[in-house]
Write an enzyme that holds these catalytic residues in place. Structure first.
Site, short mmCIF file in Angstrom:
data_model
loop_
_atom_site.label_atom_id
_atom_site.label_comp_id
_atom_site.label_asym_id
_atom_site.label_seq_id
_atom_site.Cartn_x
_atom_site.Cartn_y
_atom_site.Cartn_z
N LYS A 112 0.82 -1.22 0.00
CA LYS A 112 0.00 0.00 0.00
C LYS A 112 0.85 1.27 0.00
CE LYS A 112 -4.22 -2.07 1.56
NZ LYS A 112 -3.80 -3.47 1.74
C1 PLP Z 1 -4.37 -4.57 1.12
C2 PLP Z 1 -3.58 -5.81 1.00
C3 PLP Z 1 -3.93 -6.85 0.10
C4 PLP Z 1 -5.18 -6.78 -0.76
O1 PLP Z 1 -5.10 -5.81 -1.78
P1 PLP Z 1 -6.41 -5.30 -2.53
O2 PLP Z 1 -5.95 -4.18 -3.38
O3 PLP Z 1 -7.37 -4.86 -1.45
O4 PLP Z 1 -6.96 -6.43 -3.33
C5 PLP Z 1 -3.10 -7.95 0.02
N1 PLP Z 1 -2.00 -8.06 0.79
C6 PLP Z 1 -1.63 -7.10 1.67
C7 PLP Z 1 -0.41 -7.31 2.49
C8 PLP Z 1 -2.39 -5.95 1.81
O5 PLP Z 1 -2.02 -5.01 2.70
#
Ligand code: PLP
Length: 462
Positions: A112
């Site tokens: 993120k």
């Molecule tokens: C947010 C997240 C996901 C999922 O991603 P999306 O974009 O919501 O599909 C997967 N792995 C981690 C470590 C995350 O923080």
């Protein structure tokens, strides 16, 4: 370039407006009105460039001249200078044709950061241009709060308030948020659970009068700029492996579908992608929809891959909009029905999705098995989210001659619980974080009362 809503009833917006706006007024999500196209030559020319330069080129058509090139390039360069690896998102080869795309070298060790490092800077740029300030509010069960805080800590025109449930997030996750001592960062520990925190944030967005006219901004994954920033690493990794001359496949550990939707955008822009494999944990709505056309909610399950624990996958709406050939009324009807009863996609949109997407769901026991098995085969310790991807990629592989790129969405040290359960002694934090447990913390404990939280926000925003 304008941005339109997936439900067809909200006004079209500029890039600047779409960055400052969350959900569309008709309940839909914003998407670009037309998809920018890259020729094979333009893609081939990106091979070997720095990540920041590829990012600039990939995102420039979406920005639509609303930020001058020099300023935008500086924002992008600055955002990705916070990553601890020179390649920003390095590829790690696991076997003859399976690669991990390591998206966890940012400040909070999860993917993120890629989007939020840029989003904070974009918001700050537009607010400063308008002479406005804004407040960000968000609730977190641990993970996304820290990425949002790190993305905004240097933004003069933003104050960020992140609510977490008091004593219910892990020490590492709490400290990643509370050890950021910047003047514009406010951590609130709510005496309640995550749902209480989230309900208070929702109520604050619904009635913003407590802020006396100051804009309240959401940085959750429905913000278009987050998708846009994530398109870049699909392009960068594919050209590194020989695109556009050869196509690649991607496997994406998925929850709210923002990440894999960004990959789909890269494909629509001209990147040759053979197949997207969607990996889920036991919260498997995406897998049930694709495999069995069972588009329905089930109870939330707490899993070893907590950042993928969801009931509804918010960004899936953006893909449905494409599958329904941009018929906003049909998307609105489907999603309204889905809110109250088990639903199913119409035949034609479902077959369109199945042409490009496969899926696989991985339960907790399998996550542990995969962490052990992957270590035995590759000497890598995978985090539990990445483990779902590793298994899905192996199971749904398709043509073995096509390189498979599995997205590694978090550093294993961030989710040590699963790693320890899998039988490993744990994973050390990377060097730039190894003093995390000694750093000074700052947070305010508040009761789970909306009025108390809103008073705190109104009094402390600058
Ligand atoms: C947010 C997240 C996901 C999922 O991603 P999306 O974009 O919501 O599909 C997967 N792995 C981690 C470590 C995350 O923080």
């Amino acid at each position: 370039m304008r941005y339109i809503s997936t439900r067809g009833q909200a006004p079209a917006l500029s890039f600047e407006e779409v960055v400052l706006t969350g959900m569309a007024s008709d309940g839909g999500l914003y998407v670009p009105e037309t998809v920018p196209q890259f020729s094979a030559d333009e893609l081939a020319d990106m091979a070997g460039l720095s990540y920041a330069e590829i990012a600039f080129r990939v995102m420039k058509p979406f920005v639509n001249g609303e930020i001058d090139d020099e300023t935008f390039r500086a924002l992008v360069t600055d955002a990705y200078a916070t990553f601890s690896h020179d390649a920003v998102v390095p590829l790690n080869q696991l076997d003859a044709n399976h690669f991990l795309l390591e998206l966890f070298h940012g400040p909070t060790l999860a993917f993120k950061d890629v989007a939020l490092q840029l989003l904070g800077r974009l918001l700050d740029h537009f607010l400063s241009k308008r002479g406005e300030r804004a407040v960000i509010m968000g609730a977190t069960s641990g993970d996304t709060g820290s990425a949002a805080i790190e993305g905004c800590r240097h933004c003069d025109n933003l104050d960020i308030f992140i609510l977490h449930p008091h004593n219910r997030v892990s020490e590492v996750q709490r400290r990643q948020m509370t050890s950021v001592l910047a003047d514009n960062v406010f951590n609130i520990a709510i005496e309640g659970n995550f749902d209480d925190a989230q309900a208070m944030v929702k109520a604050s967005f619904a009635d913003q009068s407590f802020l006396g006219g100051t804009r309240l901004v959401a940085v959750n994954s429905i913000n278009w700029a987050r998708i846009m920033a994530q398109i870049v690493y699909y392009v960068a990794s594919a050209v590194a492996l020989g695109a556009p001359r050869r196509s690649v496949s991607f496997c994406v550990p998925s929850a709210n579908f923002g990440n894999v939707f960004a990959g789909y955008m890269a494909y629509r822009m001209g990147l040759p992608v053979e197949r997207f494999v969607i990996a889920t944990n036991a919260n498997d709505i995406l897998h049930r929809t694709l495999a069995d056309n069972d588009f329905s909610k089930t109870e939330l399950k707490a899993t070893l891959a907590p950042s993928m624990d969801i009931v509804v996958s918010s960004n899936f709406e953006r893909l449905l909009f494409e599958a329904y050939e941009r018929d906003g009324a049909a998307v609105a009807a489907l999603l309204e029905r889905f809110q109250s009863e088990p639903s199913a996609l119409a035949d034609a949109p479902l077959s369109r999705l199945r042409e490009k997407f496969s899926s696989h769901s991985v339960d907790d026991a399998t996550i542990l098995e995969v962490i052990r098995e992957a270590h035995q085969r590759t000497h890598e310790i995978l985090d539990p989210h990445t483990a779902t991807g590793y298994r899905a990629a192996e199971r749904v592989r398709g043509d073995a001659a096509v390189p498979m790129i599995t997205l590694a969405t978090a550093h294993p040290a961030k989710f040590a619980e699963a790693v320890v359960k899998a039988g490993f002694p744990g994973v050390p934090l990377p060097p730039h974080m190894d003093d995390l447990l000694e750093r000074e913390e700052r947070y305010t404990v508040l009761p789970a009362e909306l009025a108390a939280v809103q008073r705190f926000v109104a009094e402390n925003r600058r």
